[in-house]
Design an enzyme around this catalytic site. Structure first.
Site, short mmCIF file in Angstrom:
data_model
loop_
_atom_site.label_atom_id
_atom_site.label_comp_id
_atom_site.label_asym_id
_atom_site.label_seq_id
_atom_site.Cartn_x
_atom_site.Cartn_y
_atom_site.Cartn_z
N ASN A 13 -3.00 54.36 -28.01
CA ASN A 13 -2.54 52.94 -27.99
C ASN A 13 -2.33 52.60 -29.46
O ASN A 13 -3.31 52.60 -30.23
CB ASN A 13 -3.62 52.10 -27.34
CG ASN A 13 -3.30 50.61 -27.23
OD1 ASN A 13 -4.22 49.83 -27.04
ND2 ASN A 13 -2.05 50.22 -27.32
N ASN A 66 1.79 41.46 -29.05
CA ASN A 66 2.37 42.54 -28.25
C ASN A 66 3.74 42.93 -28.79
O ASN A 66 4.37 42.16 -29.53
CB ASN A 66 2.51 42.11 -26.79
CG ASN A 66 1.21 42.16 -26.02
OD1 ASN A 66 0.41 43.07 -26.18
ND2 ASN A 66 0.99 41.16 -25.18
N CYS A 75 -7.55 42.56 -27.98
CA CYS A 75 -7.10 43.95 -27.87
C CYS A 75 -8.29 44.83 -28.22
O CYS A 75 -8.76 44.80 -29.37
CB CYS A 75 -5.93 44.20 -28.82
SG CYS A 75 -5.37 45.92 -28.83
N GLY A 76 -8.79 45.56 -27.23
CA GLY A 76 -10.02 46.33 -27.43
C GLY A 76 -9.82 47.53 -28.33
O GLY A 76 -10.55 47.73 -29.31
N ASN A 159 -8.35 38.26 -22.48
CA ASN A 159 -6.99 38.38 -21.94
C ASN A 159 -7.07 38.74 -20.46
O ASN A 159 -8.03 39.32 -20.01
CB ASN A 159 -6.20 39.44 -22.74
CG ASN A 159 -6.87 40.81 -22.70
OD1 ASN A 159 -8.03 40.96 -22.32
ND2 ASN A 159 -6.14 41.83 -23.10
N HIS A 161 -6.64 40.38 -16.73
CA HIS A 161 -6.48 41.71 -16.15
C HIS A 161 -6.52 41.64 -14.63
O HIS A 161 -7.34 40.90 -14.07
CB HIS A 161 -7.57 42.67 -16.64
CG HIS A 161 -7.38 43.08 -18.07
ND1 HIS A 161 -6.70 44.22 -18.43
CD2 HIS A 161 -7.77 42.48 -19.23
CE1 HIS A 161 -6.68 44.30 -19.75
NE2 HIS A 161 -7.32 43.27 -20.26
N ASN A 192 -2.25 41.90 -17.49
CA ASN A 192 -2.31 43.36 -17.65
C ASN A 192 -2.73 43.95 -16.31
O ASN A 192 -3.59 43.37 -15.62
CB ASN A 192 -3.36 43.70 -18.72
CG ASN A 192 -3.03 43.08 -20.07
OD1 ASN A 192 -2.18 43.59 -20.80
ND2 ASN A 192 -3.70 41.98 -20.41
N GLU A 210 0.49 47.33 -19.45
CA GLU A 210 0.06 46.20 -20.26
C GLU A 210 1.09 45.06 -20.28
O GLU A 210 2.29 45.29 -20.39
CB GLU A 210 -0.20 46.64 -21.71
CG GLU A 210 -1.47 47.45 -21.88
CD GLU A 210 -1.90 47.48 -23.33
OE1 GLU A 210 -1.61 46.53 -24.08
OE2 GLU A 210 -2.55 48.48 -23.73
N GLY A 220 -8.12 49.15 -24.12
CA GLY A 220 -9.56 48.91 -24.25
C GLY A 220 -10.05 47.78 -23.38
O GLY A 220 -11.04 47.92 -22.64
N GLY A 222 -8.56 46.73 -20.85
CA GLY A 222 -8.32 47.18 -19.48
C GLY A 222 -9.45 48.05 -18.96
O GLY A 222 -9.86 47.95 -17.80
N1 LIG Z 1 -1.31 43.78 -23.73
C1 LIG Z 1 -2.57 43.03 -23.89
C2 LIG Z 1 -3.02 43.04 -25.38
C3 LIG Z 1 -3.42 44.44 -25.85
C4 LIG Z 1 -4.58 45.01 -25.06
C5 LIG Z 1 -4.84 46.51 -25.20
N2 LIG Z 1 -3.97 47.25 -26.06
C6 LIG Z 1 -6.31 46.81 -25.47
O1 LIG Z 1 -6.63 47.84 -26.08
O2 LIG Z 1 -7.15 45.98 -25.02
C7 LIG Z 1 -2.35 41.58 -23.42
O3 LIG Z 1 -1.20 41.12 -23.39
O4 LIG Z 1 -3.34 40.94 -23.10
#
Ligand SMILES: N[C@H](CCC[C@H](N)C(=O)O)C(=O)O
Length: 276
Positions: A13, A66, A75-76, A159, A161, A192, A210, A220, A222
């Site tokens: 990622n 994003n 973003c984890g 965020n 999910h 997500n 995502e 992360g 997720g």
């Molecule tokens: N696309 C996600 C942000 C990045 C999350 C992802 N890259 C992670 O590692 O958590 C969103 O719109 O909430």
């Protein structure tokens, strides 16, 4: 304006990370989208900004964009890279770094084995806070998509999910169904979408479509949301290995009222400069 950055990734990622402490950086949606382009720009799933804190109890402010230019709450994988970045750029000598995010904060700990642990805080399960349109909180919701009904979980790690159980992640309709759920009307800020295959009470496989980036090699937040969903369904124990396309994350969650902890790698690929 010429800006220095690092290209980094967490299990594939990938991120463009910019020091906005030592540099004056102004971004808009079009600039982020142009930089995200993998042919004419730098190319990334997300752009991470390292800013001075606005709160006295925090070390930095952590902002995430994003690839589609949308600014999001967390973003984890990026949080682990954030910790590696501020250490490598000598913006901090601490092993524990507190960062403020759009909806809260996270504690990043650099571990001796070069892994990074992130205290992601407590998951949010109240539908109105996710946000998700539902009468009341539940471990499983029924979501209608193009005339077909799916059982899903809805969790926010800051965020939003949506997590579905599948028998085989390799065969899961990640792009087709992910795209439809990402923009489902019951998720007013989009979402997500995680496709989780439970291998045992301590091992899952996961693919994530995502919000604002499409399917990534790892997610992360997720991974955290999937473990929360699995635990709420009574399918998983406290410590879970989450196997993603790009590699493994270790997630632990004691249960409601406790934070989710995530441990994994953070890699710097190269440093560069770009005209914004
Ligand atoms: N696309 C996600 C942000 C990045 C999350 C992802 N890259 C992670 O590692 O958590 C969103 O719109 O909430």
């Amino acid at each position: 304006m010429l800006v220095r950055f690092s290209k980094m990734h967490g299990l594939g990622n990938d991120f463009m990370v910019i020091d906005a402490v030592a540099q004056r950086v102004r971004l808009n949606t079009d600039t982020v989208k142009r930089l995200a382009d993998r042919h004419t720009g730098v190319g990334f799933d997300q752009l991470l900004l390292v800013e001075p804190p606005t709160r006295p109890d925090m070390d930095f402010r952590y902002r995430i964009y994003n690839a589609d230019g949308s600014e999001v709450e967390h973003c984890g994988n990026g949080a682990r890279c954030f910790a590696r970045f501020v250490r490598e750029r000598r913006l901090s000598v601490k092993n524990e770094i507190r960062v403020e995010t759009a909806k809260g904060s996270a504690l990043l700990t650099l571990l001796p084995d070069r892994q990074v642990e992130v205290n992601m805080g407590e998951p949010v399960l109240q539908p109105v806070e996710i946000p998700f349109a539902a009468e009341q909180e539940a471990a499983i919701y029924r979501l209608e998509i193009e005339g077909q009904c799916y059982e899903v979980s809805a969790v926010s790690m800051g965020n939003p999910h949506c997590v579905l159980l599948v028998n085989d992640v390799a065969q899961a309709p990640v792009k087709q169904l992910g795209r439809l759920i990402e923009r489902h009307a019951r998720f007013p800020q989009r979402v997500n979408v995680g496709f989780m295959q439970v291998m045992s009470r301590s091992q899952i496989q996961l693919r994530v479509f995502e919000r604002g980036a499409g399917e990534t090699q790892a997610c992360g937040t997720g991974a955290c949301a999937a473990v929360v969903a699995g635990r709420l369904r009574g399918l998983l124990d406290e410590q879970v290995d989450v196997h993603l396309t790009g590699g493994k994350l270790q997630i632990s969650w004691e249960g409601k009222g406790s934070p989710v902890l995530m441990t994994g790698p953070a890699t710097t690929v190269y440093e560069g400069q770009v005209y914004l």
